[in-house]
Design a protein around this motif. Structure first.
Motif, PDB file in Angstrom:
ATOM      1  N   ARG A 282       0.698  -1.161  -0.123  1.00  0.00           N
ATOM      2  CA  ARG A 282      -0.157  -0.020   0.024  1.00  0.00           C
ATOM      3  C   ARG A 282       0.854   1.274  -0.065  1.00  0.00           C
ATOM      4  O   ARG A 282       0.297   2.350  -0.539  1.00  0.00           O
ATOM      5  N   TRP A 283       2.064   1.160   0.691  1.00  0.00           N
ATOM      6  CA  TRP A 283       2.840   2.401   0.637  1.00  0.00           C
ATOM      7  C   TRP A 283       3.117   3.160  -0.770  1.00  0.00           C
ATOM      8  O   TRP A 283       3.173   4.282  -0.716  1.00  0.00           O
ATOM      9  N   PRO A 284       3.211   2.550  -1.956  1.00  0.00           N
ATOM     10  CA  PRO A 284       3.336   3.373  -3.128  1.00  0.00           C
ATOM     11  C   PRO A 284       2.029   4.080  -3.424  1.00  0.00           C
ATOM     12  O   PRO A 284       1.969   5.533  -3.931  1.00  0.00           O
ATOM     13  N   TRP A 285       0.701   3.513  -2.970  1.00  0.00           N
ATOM     14  CA  TRP A 285      -0.358   4.298  -3.147  1.00  0.00           C
ATOM     15  C   TRP A 285      -0.509   5.582  -2.165  1.00  0.00           C
ATOM     16  O   TRP A 285      -0.885   6.752  -2.634  1.00  0.00           O
ATOM     17  N   VAL A 286      -0.020   5.261  -1.096  1.00  0.00           N
ATOM     18  CA  VAL A 286      -0.028   6.214   0.163  1.00  0.00           C
ATOM     19  C   VAL A 286       1.041   7.655  -0.271  1.00  0.00           C
ATOM     20  O   VAL A 286       0.663   8.813  -0.400  1.00  0.00           O
ATOM     21  N   LEU A 287       2.009   7.196  -1.041  1.00  0.00           N
ATOM     22  CA  LEU A 287       3.179   8.092  -1.306  1.00  0.00           C
ATOM     23  C   LEU A 287       2.587   9.098  -2.505  1.00  0.00           C
ATOM     24  O   LEU A 287       2.696  10.180  -2.571  1.00  0.00           O
ATOM     25  N   LEU A 288       1.802   8.267  -3.580  1.00  0.00           N
ATOM     26  CA  LEU A 288       1.147   8.902  -4.416  1.00  0.00           C
ATOM     27  C   LEU A 288       0.136   9.893  -4.064  1.00  0.00           C
ATOM     28  O   LEU A 288       0.211  11.015  -4.657  1.00  0.00           O
ATOM     29  N   VAL A 289      -0.564   9.636  -3.126  1.00  0.00           N
ATOM     30  CA  VAL A 289      -1.679  10.543  -2.693  1.00  0.00           C
ATOM     31  C   VAL A 289      -1.168  11.524  -2.193  1.00  0.00           C
ATOM     32  O   VAL A 289      -1.434  12.715  -2.315  1.00  0.00           O
ATOM     33  N   ILE A 290       0.026  11.490  -1.233  1.00  0.00           N
ATOM     34  CA  ILE A 290       0.505  12.428  -0.654  1.00  0.00           C
ATOM     35  C   ILE A 290       1.378  13.532  -1.554  1.00  0.00           C
ATOM     36  O   ILE A 290       1.135  14.804  -1.237  1.00  0.00           O
ATOM     37  N   ALA A 291       1.929  12.962  -2.671  1.00  0.00           N
ATOM     38  CA  ALA A 291       2.658  13.742  -3.471  1.00  0.00           C
ATOM     39  C   ALA A 291       1.505  14.487  -4.417  1.00  0.00           C
ATOM     40  O   ALA A 291       1.715  15.720  -4.566  1.00  0.00           O
ATOM     41  N   LEU A 292       0.277  13.937  -4.580  1.00  0.00           N
ATOM     42  CA  LEU A 292      -0.604  14.788  -5.498  1.00  0.00           C
ATOM     43  C   LEU A 292      -1.132  15.823  -4.565  1.00  0.00           C
ATOM     44  O   LEU A 292      -1.445  16.866  -5.081  1.00  0.00           O
ATOM     45  N   LEU A 293      -1.418  15.462  -3.034  1.00  0.00           N
ATOM     46  CA  LEU A 293      -2.001  16.643  -2.178  1.00  0.00           C
ATOM     47  C   LEU A 293      -1.059  17.764  -2.171  1.00  0.00           C
ATOM     48  O   LEU A 293      -1.510  18.979  -2.214  1.00  0.00           O
ATOM     49  N   LEU A 294       0.325  17.342  -1.996  1.00  0.00           N
ATOM     50  CA  LEU A 294       1.194  18.588  -1.971  1.00  0.00           C
ATOM     51  C   LEU A 294       1.349  19.250  -3.363  1.00  0.00           C
ATOM     52  O   LEU A 294       1.337  20.597  -3.186  1.00  0.00           O
ATOM     53  N   ALA A 295       1.330  18.564  -4.447  1.00  0.00           N
ATOM     54  CA  ALA A 295       1.211  19.264  -5.477  1.00  0.00           C
ATOM     55  C   ALA A 295       0.130  20.325  -5.746  1.00  0.00           C
ATOM     56  O   ALA A 295       0.193  21.417  -6.335  1.00  0.00           O
ATOM     57  N   GLY A 296      -1.257  19.769  -5.538  1.00  0.00           N
ATOM     58  CA  GLY A 296      -2.388  20.704  -5.725  1.00  0.00           C
ATOM     59  C   GLY A 296      -2.307  21.795  -4.528  1.00  0.00           C
ATOM     60  O   GLY A 296      -2.741  22.829  -4.625  1.00  0.00           O
ATOM     61  N   GLY A 297      -1.727  21.377  -3.296  1.00  0.00           N
ATOM     62  CA  GLY A 297      -1.774  22.807  -2.353  1.00  0.00           C
ATOM     63  C   GLY A 297      -0.619  23.796  -3.028  1.00  0.00           C
ATOM     64  O   GLY A 297      -0.895  24.708  -2.571  1.00  0.00           O
ATOM     65  N   CYS A 298       0.534  23.305  -3.404  1.00  0.00           N
ATOM     66  CA  CYS A 298       1.372  24.377  -3.970  1.00  0.00           C
ATOM     67  C   CYS A 298       0.647  25.112  -5.257  1.00  0.00           C
ATOM     68  O   CYS A 298       1.005  26.114  -5.259  1.00  0.00           O
ATOM     69  N   ALA A 299      -0.165  24.404  -5.951  1.00  0.00           N
ATOM     70  CA  ALA A 299      -0.761  25.074  -7.180  1.00  0.00           C
ATOM     71  C   ALA A 299      -1.657  26.107  -6.507  1.00  0.00           C
ATOM     72  O   ALA A 299      -1.680  27.369  -6.996  1.00  0.00           O
ATOM     73  N   ALA A 300      -2.405  25.613  -5.397  1.00  0.00           N
ATOM     74  CA  ALA A 300      -3.426  26.536  -4.972  1.00  0.00           C
ATOM     75  C   ALA A 300      -2.739  27.882  -4.209  1.00  0.00           C
ATOM     76  O   ALA A 300      -3.164  28.935  -4.496  1.00  0.00           O
ATOM     77  N   VAL A 301      -1.513  27.639  -3.618  1.00  0.00           N
ATOM     78  CA  VAL A 301      -0.698  29.037  -3.009  1.00  0.00           C
ATOM     79  C   VAL A 301      -0.232  29.789  -4.078  1.00  0.00           C
ATOM     80  O   VAL A 301      -0.350  30.777  -4.135  1.00  0.00           O
ATOM     81  N   PHE A 302       0.434  29.108  -5.121  1.00  0.00           N
ATOM     82  CA  PHE A 302       0.782  29.900  -5.959  1.00  0.00           C
ATOM     83  C   PHE A 302      -0.397  30.712  -7.003  1.00  0.00           C
ATOM     84  O   PHE A 302      -0.218  31.567  -7.293  1.00  0.00           O
ATOM     85  N   GLY A 303      -1.477  29.997  -7.052  1.00  0.00           N
ATOM     86  CA  GLY A 303      -2.654  30.754  -7.541  1.00  0.00           C
ATOM     87  C   GLY A 303      -3.139  31.886  -6.974  1.00  0.00           C
ATOM     88  O   GLY A 303      -3.349  33.030  -7.309  1.00  0.00           O
ATOM     89  N   LEU A 304      -3.372  31.840  -5.335  1.00  0.00           N
ATOM     90  CA  LEU A 304      -3.498  32.881  -4.537  1.00  0.00           C
ATOM     91  C   LEU A 304      -2.654  34.015  -4.657  1.00  0.00           C
ATOM     92  O   LEU A 304      -2.885  35.052  -4.630  1.00  0.00           O
ATOM     93  N   PHE A 305      -1.089  33.621  -4.589  1.00  0.00           N
ATOM     94  CA  PHE A 305      -0.153  34.645  -4.908  1.00  0.00           C
ATOM     95  C   PHE A 305      -0.263  35.361  -6.110  1.00  0.00           C
ATOM     96  O   PHE A 305      -0.195  36.686  -5.981  1.00  0.00           O
ATOM     97  N   ALA A 306      -0.356  34.773  -7.251  1.00  0.00           N
ATOM     98  CA  ALA A 306      -0.665  35.523  -8.326  1.00  0.00           C
ATOM     99  C   ALA A 306      -1.702  36.308  -8.250  1.00  0.00           C
ATOM    100  O   ALA A 306      -1.527  37.419  -9.010  1.00  0.00           O
TER     101      ALA A 306
END
Length: 152
Positions: free
Chosen positions: A26-50
Motif C-alpha cells: 500500500r505504501w506506493p499508493w499512500v506516497l502517490l496520494v501525498i505527492a498529489l496533495l502536495l502538488a495541489g496545495g502548491c498550485a493553490a498557494v501559487f494561484g492565490l499569490f498570483a
C-alpha cells in the motif's frame, strides 16, 4: 487409485490451510496520494499569490509629499515609482511650506522625499503619506542639513 494429497490431509480431522495470496503493498499508493496533495496545495498557494500580485499591480495609490518648517532657499528632491519606472523631480529655492500630491499605479509604488536646507539654515520636516495609511517623517535643522523620507 491413490490421488496425491496435500501433506497432513491423510490424518483425519486435520486441516491444512491454503497458501495466502500475496498482499499488495500500500505504501506506493499512500506516497502517490501525498505527492498529489502536495502538488495541489502548491498550485493553490501559487494561484492565490498570483491573484494578489495582479490585484496589487492594478491598484492606484495617492502619495502626498509635504515639507513644513521655517526655512528659505530649500532644495526639495522627490521621486516616485510608477508602473516599474522611477521619475525624479527637483524643486530649488523653495520657501516653506511646500506640498505635492501624486498618484502611483503598478506593483512598485513609493519613492523618496529629501529636503536640504540652504546656507541660512532653519528647520524643516519632511513627511510622506501614502493612501493606504503608511507614513514617514524626518527632520533637519541647521545650515545645509538634510532630511529624507523613504521606504514607503
Amino acid at each position: 487409485m491413490n490421488e496425491p494429497q496435500e501433506p497432513g490431509a491423510s490424518e483425519p480431522g486435520h486441516w491444512v490451510p491454503r497458501p495466502q495470496p500475496r498482499r499488495r503493498r500500500r505504501w506506493p499508493w499512500v506516497l502517490l496520494v501525498i505527492a498529489l496533495l502536495l502538488a495541489g496545495g502548491c498550485a493553490a498557494v501559487f494561484g492565490l499569490f498570483a491573484n494578489e500580485v495582479s490585484k496589487e499591480s492594478g491598484k492606484t495609490v495617492t502619495i502626498r509629499y509635504e515639507v513644513t518648517g521655517r526655512a528659505r532657499d530649500v532644495l526639495i528632491t522627490y521621486s516616485i515609482w510608477r508602473g516599474g519606472d522611477e521619475s525624479r523631480n527637483q524643486v530649488n529655492g523653495v520657501t516653506l511650506p511646500w506640498s505635492k500630491q501624486v498618484e502611483a499605479k503598478g506593483f512598485l509604488k513609493g519613492g523618496t522625499l529629501t529636503v536640504t536646507l540652504g546656507s541660512e539654515g532653519g528647520n524643516a520636516t519632511c513627511s510622506v503619506t501614502v493612501g493606504d495609511g503608511r507614513s514617514k517623517t524626518a527632520t533637519a535643522s541647521g545650515a545645509f542639513a538634510s532630511a529624507s523620507c523613504s521606504d514607503f
